[in-house]
Design a protein around this motif. Structure first.
Motif, mmCIF file in Angstrom:
data_model
loop_
_atom_site.group_PDB
_atom_site.id
_atom_site.type_symbol
_atom_site.label_atom_id
_atom_site.label_comp_id
_atom_site.label_asym_id
_atom_site.label_seq_id
_atom_site.Cartn_x
_atom_site.Cartn_y
_atom_site.Cartn_z
ATOM 1 N N ASN A 19 -10.025 9.670 4.091
ATOM 2 C CA ASN A 19 -9.921 8.582 3.119
ATOM 3 C C ASN A 19 -8.638 8.680 2.298
ATOM 4 O OD1 ASN A 19 -12.312 7.310 3.841
ATOM 5 N ND2 ASN A 19 -13.542 8.521 2.408
ATOM 6 N N CYS A 20 -8.293 9.908 1.897
ATOM 7 C CA CYS A 20 -7.100 10.088 1.078
ATOM 8 C C CYS A 20 -5.838 9.757 1.879
ATOM 9 C CB CYS A 20 -7.029 11.515 0.541
ATOM 10 S SG CYS A 20 -5.625 11.813 -0.551
ATOM 11 N N ILE B 231 9.304 9.800 -3.268
ATOM 12 C CA ILE B 231 7.847 9.720 -3.394
ATOM 13 C C ILE B 231 7.320 10.966 -4.089
ATOM 14 C CG2 ILE B 231 5.676 9.322 -2.176
ATOM 15 C CD1 ILE B 231 7.724 7.118 -1.668
ATOM 16 N N VAL B 232 6.476 10.775 -5.098
ATOM 17 C CA VAL B 232 5.763 11.872 -5.753
ATOM 18 C C VAL B 232 4.269 11.597 -5.642
ATOM 19 C CG1 VAL B 232 5.202 12.977 -7.954
ATOM 20 C CG2 VAL B 232 7.584 12.509 -7.371
ATOM 21 N N ILE B 233 3.526 12.587 -5.138
ATOM 22 C CA ILE B 233 2.074 12.469 -5.032
ATOM 23 C C ILE B 233 1.453 13.614 -5.818
ATOM 24 C CG2 ILE B 233 0.123 12.199 -3.469
ATOM 25 C CD1 ILE B 233 2.232 11.692 -1.243
ATOM 26 N N VAL B 234 0.639 13.280 -6.786
ATOM 27 C CA VAL B 234 -0.007 14.256 -7.663
ATOM 28 C C VAL B 234 -1.446 14.460 -7.195
ATOM 29 C CG1 VAL B 234 -0.920 14.584 -10.004
ATOM 30 C CG2 VAL B 234 1.448 13.818 -9.681
ATOM 31 N N LEU C 27 -1.280 6.085 3.093
ATOM 32 C CA LEU C 27 -0.501 5.269 4.017
ATOM 33 C C LEU C 27 -0.514 3.798 3.599
ATOM 34 C CD1 LEU C 27 -1.685 6.900 7.361
ATOM 35 C CD2 LEU C 27 0.628 7.034 6.403
ATOM 36 N N SER C 28 -1.642 3.344 3.051
ATOM 37 C CA SER C 28 -1.750 1.938 2.643
ATOM 38 C C SER C 28 -0.942 1.628 1.394
ATOM 39 C CB SER C 28 -3.222 1.580 2.404
ATOM 40 O OG SER C 28 -3.699 2.142 1.182
ATOM 41 N N MET C 29 -0.579 2.667 0.628
ATOM 42 C CA MET C 29 0.135 2.467 -0.633
ATOM 43 C C MET C 29 1.644 2.300 -0.444
ATOM 44 S SD MET C 29 -1.967 2.416 -3.184
ATOM 45 C CE MET C 29 -0.924 2.834 -4.593
ATOM 46 N N LEU D 151 5.155 6.872 -7.691
ATOM 47 C CA LEU D 151 4.244 7.902 -8.180
ATOM 48 C C LEU D 151 2.809 7.516 -7.855
ATOM 49 C CD1 LEU D 151 3.591 10.457 -9.814
ATOM 50 C CD2 LEU D 151 3.760 9.084 -11.903
ATOM 51 N N ILE D 152 2.130 8.391 -7.096
ATOM 52 C CA ILE D 152 0.741 8.165 -6.698
ATOM 53 C C ILE D 152 -0.083 9.350 -7.191
ATOM 54 C CG2 ILE D 152 -0.830 7.782 -4.762
ATOM 55 C CD1 ILE D 152 1.628 6.770 -3.174
#
Length: 302
Positions: free
Chosen positions: A257-258, A77-80, A263-265, A182-183
């Motif tokens: 919210n973030c 998982i990558v979160i930008v 979590l929903s993604m 990627l998110i």
């Protein structure tokens, strides 16, 4: 230890956990005396403190489940995190990582590139930080520096920016094809809110370190950053890795919210664990504990 004792210990640990969050909240609300005028203009959260803590702790428990699922399945998982200076990226990152294993979930916040890195393929210095199986990587700013601060501040010319825009969609598609999820989040605040947060940092000695010359210059170039953001969305919002905008004027709302959206993604599930049984401590009747010198101990002043 009896069950009642164990319950008391668990309750004490939860209280400590709440204290950690309260400490950060106090830090968020420190206002210098000569900035009393800001407290009147400062955005008041529509979320009560009780609701905020309840939802945050609930979602942090879900993040632990997510972490276990990532480890169990070998996901990558990558979160930008991108956005305006002082928009709240760091606060959200703190809350995401607060209760996670740093060996599984780590934050990457790269400094300005060295002369050697400037001569490399632009994406090269980011690649070593990408996750292996079972890892989550949070980029506190990322390769989008090129279309943001580097472009606005003149560290990259238009040819380099155009090359970036041409390359980044394929670069991100390559990441996704390799098995990385990627998110991308963009934190947005208003002009006035950023000004107030910068003023807080200017006058708060505990937060002055957060202000760099680039941050101060970003106030002057607000409109240039807006245009750069619009171009970035237009040229890099691809189906494989779309942008998600987080409204950041209300810090508590933004955090909840973030994290809720994150979590929903991801289709995580609770991973079954074998029961944990604490083994009995071994005792050696012949062992005698040594008395250590007094000077080895930290003075107990509190």
């Amino acid at each position: 230890m009896t069950d009642a004792d164990a319950k008391t210990w668990v309750e004490a640990e939860w209280a400590d956990s709440l204290d950690e969050e309260i400490e950060m909240e106090i830090d968020d609300n420190l206002i210098a005396k000569d900035l009393a005028f800001i407290s009147d203009k400062k955005h008041k959260s529509s979320i009560s403190r009780n609701t905020y803590f309840h939802e945050l702790l609930r979602m942090q428990a879900e993040l632990v489940k997510l972490q276990d699922w990532v480890q169990h399945t070998g996901k990558k998982i990558v979160i930008v995190f991108e956005g305006r200076d002082a928009a709240g990226k760091g606060g959200v990152i703190k809350r995401i990582t607060q209760r996670l294993n740093p060996r599984v979930c780590r934050v990457v916040a790269l400094p300005a590139p060295t002369e050697r890195e400037k001569s490399q393929w632009y994406f090269q210095r980011y690649v070593p930080h990408l996750p292996a199986a079972g890892e989550i990587v949070l980029f506190d700013r990322s390769w989008y520096n090129r279309s943001g601060v580097e472009r606005v501040m003149g560290f990259a010319d238009e040819n380099q920016v155009e090359e970036f825009f041409n390359d980044v969609p394929e670069f991100e598609r390559m990441l996704v094809r390799s098995g990385i999820t990627l998110i991308k989040y963009w934190f947005s605040i208003t002009d006035e809110e950023q000004q107030l947060r910068f003023l807080m940092r200017v006058h708060d000695p505990l937060k002055q370190w957060k202000l760099s010359p680039m941050d101060l210059e970003s106030r002057v170039r607000w409109e240039d950053y807006t245009k750069a953001k619009e171009d970035t969305f237009e040229r890099t919002n691809i189906p494989e890795a779309p942008w998600f905008i987080v409204e950041g004027n209300d810090k508590k709302q933004a955090r909840l919210n973030c994290i809720n959206h994150l979590l929903s993604m991801l289709p995580y599930e609770e991973v079954p664990h074998d029961p944990v049984v604490l083994p009995e401590r071994r005792y050696n009747q012949d062992y005698e504990r040594k008395v250590l010198p007094e000077h080895l101990y930290v003075p107990e002043k509190f």
